[in-house]
Design a protein around this motif. Structure first.
Motif, short mmCIF file in Angstrom:
data_model
loop_
_atom_site.label_atom_id
_atom_site.label_comp_id
_atom_site.label_asym_id
_atom_site.label_seq_id
_atom_site.Cartn_x
_atom_site.Cartn_y
_atom_site.Cartn_z
N LYS A 111 0.83 -1.21 0.00
CA LYS A 111 0.00 0.00 0.00
C LYS A 111 0.86 1.25 0.00
N PHE A 112 0.44 2.25 -0.81
CA PHE A 112 1.08 3.56 -0.76
C PHE A 112 0.06 4.68 -0.73
N GLY A 113 -1.24 4.35 -0.81
CA GLY A 113 -2.27 5.38 -0.79
C GLY A 113 -3.50 4.92 -0.04
N GLY A 114 -3.91 5.71 0.95
CA GLY A 114 -5.12 5.41 1.71
C GLY A 114 -6.20 6.43 1.41
N ASN A 115 -7.44 5.98 1.35
CA ASN A 115 -8.55 6.82 0.91
C ASN A 115 -9.62 6.98 1.98
N ALA A 116 -10.32 8.11 1.90
CA ALA A 116 -11.48 8.35 2.76
C ALA A 116 -12.51 9.14 1.97
N GLN A 117 -13.76 9.00 2.36
CA GLN A 117 -14.85 9.62 1.61
C GLN A 117 -15.94 10.13 2.55
N SER A 118 -16.73 11.03 2.01
CA SER A 118 -17.99 11.41 2.63
C SER A 118 -18.95 11.75 1.50
N ILE A 119 -20.19 11.33 1.62
CA ILE A 119 -21.19 11.55 0.57
C ILE A 119 -22.40 12.23 1.20
N THR A 120 -22.76 13.39 0.64
CA THR A 120 -23.93 14.12 1.13
C THR A 120 -25.06 13.98 0.10
N LYS A 121 -26.11 14.72 0.31
CA LYS A 121 -27.27 14.60 -0.58
C LYS A 121 -26.92 14.91 -2.03
N ASN A 122 -26.12 15.95 -2.24
CA ASN A 122 -25.85 16.39 -3.61
C ASN A 122 -24.38 16.38 -3.99
N ARG A 123 -23.50 16.04 -3.04
CA ARG A 123 -22.06 16.15 -3.31
C ARG A 123 -21.31 15.01 -2.65
N TRP A 124 -20.06 14.83 -3.08
CA TRP A 124 -19.20 13.84 -2.44
C TRP A 124 -17.76 14.34 -2.41
N ILE A 125 -17.00 13.80 -1.46
CA ILE A 125 -15.58 14.09 -1.35
C ILE A 125 -14.81 12.78 -1.30
N HIS A 126 -13.70 12.75 -2.00
CA HIS A 126 -12.80 11.59 -1.99
C HIS A 126 -11.40 12.15 -1.79
N HIS A 127 -10.77 11.81 -0.66
CA HIS A 127 -9.41 12.31 -0.46
C HIS A 127 -8.46 11.18 -0.13
N THR A 128 -7.22 11.39 -0.56
CA THR A 128 -6.19 10.36 -0.50
C THR A 128 -4.93 10.91 0.14
N SER A 129 -4.34 10.11 1.03
CA SER A 129 -3.02 10.38 1.58
C SER A 129 -2.04 9.45 0.90
N PHE A 130 -1.12 10.01 0.12
CA PHE A 130 -0.10 9.22 -0.58
C PHE A 130 1.19 9.22 0.22
N LEU A 131 1.73 8.03 0.47
CA LEU A 131 2.99 7.91 1.18
C LEU A 131 4.14 8.15 0.20
N TRP A 132 4.55 9.40 0.09
CA TRP A 132 5.73 9.67 -0.72
C TRP A 132 6.95 9.04 -0.04
N ASP A 133 7.01 9.24 1.28
CA ASP A 133 8.03 8.63 2.11
C ASP A 133 7.47 8.55 3.52
N PHE A 134 8.08 7.76 4.37
CA PHE A 134 7.58 7.68 5.74
C PHE A 134 8.71 7.43 6.72
N ASN A 135 8.48 7.88 7.94
CA ASN A 135 9.41 7.68 9.04
C ASN A 135 9.04 6.38 9.75
N VAL A 136 9.97 5.47 9.81
CA VAL A 136 9.70 4.16 10.41
C VAL A 136 9.20 4.30 11.85
N GLN A 137 9.80 5.22 12.60
CA GLN A 137 9.40 5.40 14.00
C GLN A 137 7.94 5.81 14.11
N ASN A 138 7.48 6.64 13.19
CA ASN A 138 6.09 7.11 13.26
C ASN A 138 5.09 5.97 13.16
N MET A 139 5.44 4.94 12.41
CA MET A 139 4.51 3.83 12.22
C MET A 139 4.25 3.07 13.53
N SER A 140 5.15 3.22 14.49
CA SER A 140 4.99 2.50 15.76
C SER A 140 3.85 3.06 16.61
#
Length: 260
Positions: free
Chosen positions: A147-176
């Motif tokens: 995995k390198f991209g995680g997604n989240a969404q919200s859907i309302t009556k007339n609209r929707w949002i789709h946003h993604t966090s792409f792991l360009w790089d990551f700190n190993v310590q942060n994952m702990s």
């Protein structure tokens, strides 16, 4: 005053905002305001955020998702965002891309989570054409089974949002700071965070990824660059964002409940 020029005039109009290092909570507030208060289509690209920050979905439970004692000891900020999805830790190595659309913006797209995910993966397949083994696996963007991209969404009556966090790089310590979630995708196969994820930096230059994402979006929308000041038409009193930092007291209470 110069009026921004748009391309592909026959396509639906989409406003484009690009940031570098915008704090993730400010980004979430902008997104929620645009989802609920605007009637236009938006694309937001944010090249990294400031300090490492944990971002949880709207229904996420800290005791189940976080190593709370370590989070408290190291004073890592925790945000509960307004959309669903999983938990991530973001920092300067994360690239964020968000689409906020009216339901009729994409022809024949049913406004439900799976069709929106499918649409987004087809757009990113243009970005990663000929690069790696790109797929949508369950709700994640992957190269092969990493995995390198995680997604989240919200859907309302007339609209929707789709946003993604792409792991360009990551700190190993942060994952702990993140626990292995109880509801993990099947393809994870109980792998640890470090065995499960990969870095986008190993596949293409950072600026190339963002430019290609904008180019892929231009195949479906006529993009109009917009500055942040242009959307500041609603006062804070008129819009109250729901994304917020969790307090130490909330995290401590979750830790006590976990121990008991």
């Amino acid at each position: 005053m110069l009026i921004p020029q748009t391309k592909n005039i026959g396509l639906p109009l989409m406003n484009l905002m690009r940031f570098k290092g915008l704090p993730i909570l400010q980004q979430l507030h902008i997104e929620e305001q645009l989802l609920r208060s605007s009637s236009e289509n938006w694309c937001i690209v944010n090249d990294g955020t400031n300090d490492p920050t944990i971002v949880m979905g709207v229904s996420g439970k800290p005791a189940e998702l976080l190593e709370i004692e370590s989070v408290l000891d190291d004073q890592v900020p925790v945000i509960r965002r307004f959309t669903g999805g999983g938990t991530v830790i973001v920092d300067h190595g994360t690239v964020f891309v968000t689409f906020i659309c009216n339901k009729e913006a994409v022809p024949n797209l049913q406004p439900y989570p799976r069709p929106i995910m499918s649409w987004s993966s087809s757009l990113y397949s243009k970005v990663f054409q000929g690069i790696g083994d790109f797929h949508l696996r369950e709700n994640d963007y992957v190269f092969g089974n990493h995995k390198f991209g995680g997604n989240a969404q919200s859907i309302t009556k007339n609209r929707w949002i789709h946003h993604t966090s792409f792991l360009w790089d990551f700190n190993v310590q942060n994952m702990s700071y993140l626990k292995h979630p109880k509801r993990a995708p099947a393809y994870r196969s109980a792998r640890s965070h470090l065995d499960f994820i990969c870095s986008l930096k190993d596949y293409m230059p950072r600026s190339t990824f963002m430019d290609k994402t904008v180019e892929a979006t231009e195949t479906q929308f006529s993009l109009r660059p917009i500055q942040l000041e242009a959307i500041r038409t609603c006062s804070e009193a008129e819009f109250c964002p729901s994304s917020r930092f969790l307090t130490n007291e909330e995290l401590e209470a979750a830790a006590v409940a976990l121990q008991s």
